[in-house]
Write an enzyme that holds these catalytic residues in place. Structure first.
Site, PDB file in Angstrom:
ATOM      1  N   TRP A   1      -1.657  17.953  -1.337  1.00 35.84           N
ATOM      2  CA  TRP A   1      -0.381  17.488  -1.558  1.00 35.84           C
ATOM      3  C   TRP A   1      -0.021  16.051  -1.206  1.00 35.84           C
ATOM      4  CZ3 TRP A   1       4.093  18.934   2.187  1.00 35.84           C
ATOM      5  CH2 TRP A   1       5.352  18.791   1.438  1.00 35.84           C
TER       6      TRP A   1
ATOM      7  N   ASP B   1      -2.024  24.848   6.250  1.00 36.33           N
ATOM      8  CA  ASP B   1      -0.722  24.822   5.879  1.00 36.33           C
ATOM      9  C   ASP B   1      -0.741  25.883   4.671  1.00 36.33           C
ATOM     10  OD1 ASP B   1       1.729  24.102   4.408  1.00 36.33           O
ATOM     11  OD2 ASP B   1       0.922  22.195   3.750  1.00 36.33           O
TER      12      ASP B   1
ATOM     13  N   LYS C   1       8.090  29.049  -2.014  1.00 28.52           N
ATOM     14  CA  LYS C   1       7.375  29.592  -3.298  1.00 28.52           C
ATOM     15  C   LYS C   1       7.442  31.040  -3.299  1.00 28.52           C
ATOM     16  CE  LYS C   1       6.064  25.209  -4.640  1.00 28.52           C
ATOM     17  NZ  LYS C   1       6.380  24.439  -3.285  1.00 28.52           N
TER      18      LYS C   1
END
Length: 429
Positions: free
Chosen positions: A154, A235, A271
């Protein structure tokens, strides 16, 4: 005739004029223009486009079959419960956040039977805030202030950890020649890290590739990290959203904990709960005992206090309300699986439409990947052409958000992808 009553005003005007002529230039006049964010800038360009066929497959946010944002019904139900509860208020949270929410979030990630007395955890400003606070903590206290992140990862990871004061090093992760995991390169680079260094791992649905290690491969990574005494930092942005099964998506994290790693975890509910704008997450540390937990927590709170003091409470209250209500929890799991399954179906349909368009490329990597994104293998030139000629907006690494596809646009996107990839390679050495 001179009017003495106007004298003070004349003097004031002359003084102001003299001041304006001699005042130093503000430092703001020399501030350079910053580069736009790569992803959010593309989203702005999409909004500005007037093409009726435009498609946004850039930003990682779920969209329904009509291309619209979707608020989970379980989230709406939780908000109604909160509105009707006279005990709900808008008071400040503590520095560490809502303790009841944090406990539920931690059990969601580590499992219902986890030992909360050994997990130091705080509420965070989603996953971004968790990574930043975690990075600050590591920059202050880690024995080796070097963090190894996957290549690719990311995009914000790099800036977050550099701004926190860590040296960022990339390890090989994705093999662009095969459009699959580069396990040998990953293990070789991690083995080359100094003992005690930090390694960042995506818990599931790796962003941007959607390519995760198998259980057996995770076991190899765990063994190597233990051998090197590496500080593992997970993460987790897609638990439940990856496969549709939150328990299955937690495998890597829970396996590492079972193997004795004192992991760190950045957790986000953006999300999987659709709480993008609520900035809702946690940062946690698996410690040896309660004393260690309390000492870690005390230092994390010292980082948070001068940074933002305390977190917002609306999103965390939603998650807490859902996860403490058996019926809402069951409903939520079904809704999360529904989102994951719709995205999974779009993977299959996209490949089918590519084949119908006449593509002879092997697109099987799209269906073998997992999560919100497909890492197509397209070059930056191909991506630029998709945007300039077809108004399909995506990042230049070839990543597309499958959540942006639906029955109304998937054929158009597939034909456009075929147009730019036909006769060109989608793999590179």
């Amino acid at each position: 005739k001179f009017n003495t009553r106007t004298l003070p005003f004349i003097i004031l005007l002359k003084t102001a004029s003299a001041f304006s002529m001699t005042a130093p230039k503000s430092f703001l006049a020399d501030i350079p223009m910053g580069a736009p964010d790569a992803i959010l800038g593309i989203a702005e360009n999409f909004k500005a486009s007037t093409d009726p066929n435009k498609v946004n497959v850039c930003v990682g946010a779920y969209r329904d079959e009509n291309g619209k944002p979707w608020i989970l019904p379980s989230v709406k139900a939780a908000e109604q419960i909160m509105m009707d509860d006279p005990a709900e208020n808008k008071e400040y949270a503590s520095i560490a956040g809502d303790a009841a929410y944090v406990a539920e979030a931690i059990k969601f990630a580590y499992g219902q039977e986890c030992d909360l007395d050994k997990i130091a955890a705080v509420q965070s400003l989603s996953g971004t805030g968790a990574c930043r606070i975690g990075g600050e903590f590591l920059a202050r206290f880690a024995s080796v202030k070097k963090i190894y992140v996957p290549d690719p990862t990311w995009g914000n990871h790099i800036a977050i950890f550099e701004e926190a004061g860590l040296e960022v090093v990339r390890y090989r992760y994705y093999n662009r020649a095969t459009n699959g995991l580069n396990l040998d390169g990953m293990l070789e680079d991690i083995e080359g890290a100094p003992d005690g260094a930090i390694v960042l791992l995506h818990a599931c649905a790796h962003n941007p590739t959607g390519c995760d290690p198998t259980k057996e491969q995770w076991e190899q990574v765990s063994a190597l990290c233990k051998q090197k005494n590496l500080q593992v930092f997970f993460d987790s942005a897609y638990q439940g959203f990856a496969s549709g099964d939150a328990e299955a998506d937690a495998f890597a994290l829970r396996y590492f904990v079972e193997e004795g790693h004192n992991v760190m975890l950045a957790q986000s509910f953006a999300k999987n709960f659709g709480l993008y704008g609520e900035r809702c997450g946690t940062l946690s540390f698996v410690t040896e005992d309660k004393d260690q937990k309390d000492r870690v927590l005390s230092q994390v709170k010292r980082i948070i206090r001068p940074m933002y003091s305390s977190p917002p409470i609306h999103g965390s209250s939603i998650v807490r309300t859902v996860l403490t209500d058996d019926e809402l929890t069951k409903q939520y799991y079904e809704e999360c699986a529904f989102m994951a399954n719709r995205i999974g179906s779009m993977r299959k349909v996209l490949v089918e439409k590519l084949e119908e368009a006449g593509s002879t490329h092997d697109w099987s990597h799209i269906t073998s990947q997992i999560g919100m994104f497909a890492y197509t293998g397209m070059s930056s030139d191909m991506c630029n052409t998709l945007t300039s000629e077809f108004s399909i907006f995506l990042t230049l690494d070839g990543r597309i958000s499958l959540a942006g596809l639906n029955d109304n646009n998937v054929e158009y996107v597939a034909k456009a992808i075929h147009s730019v990839t036909d006769g060109n390679s989608i793999t590179s050495n």
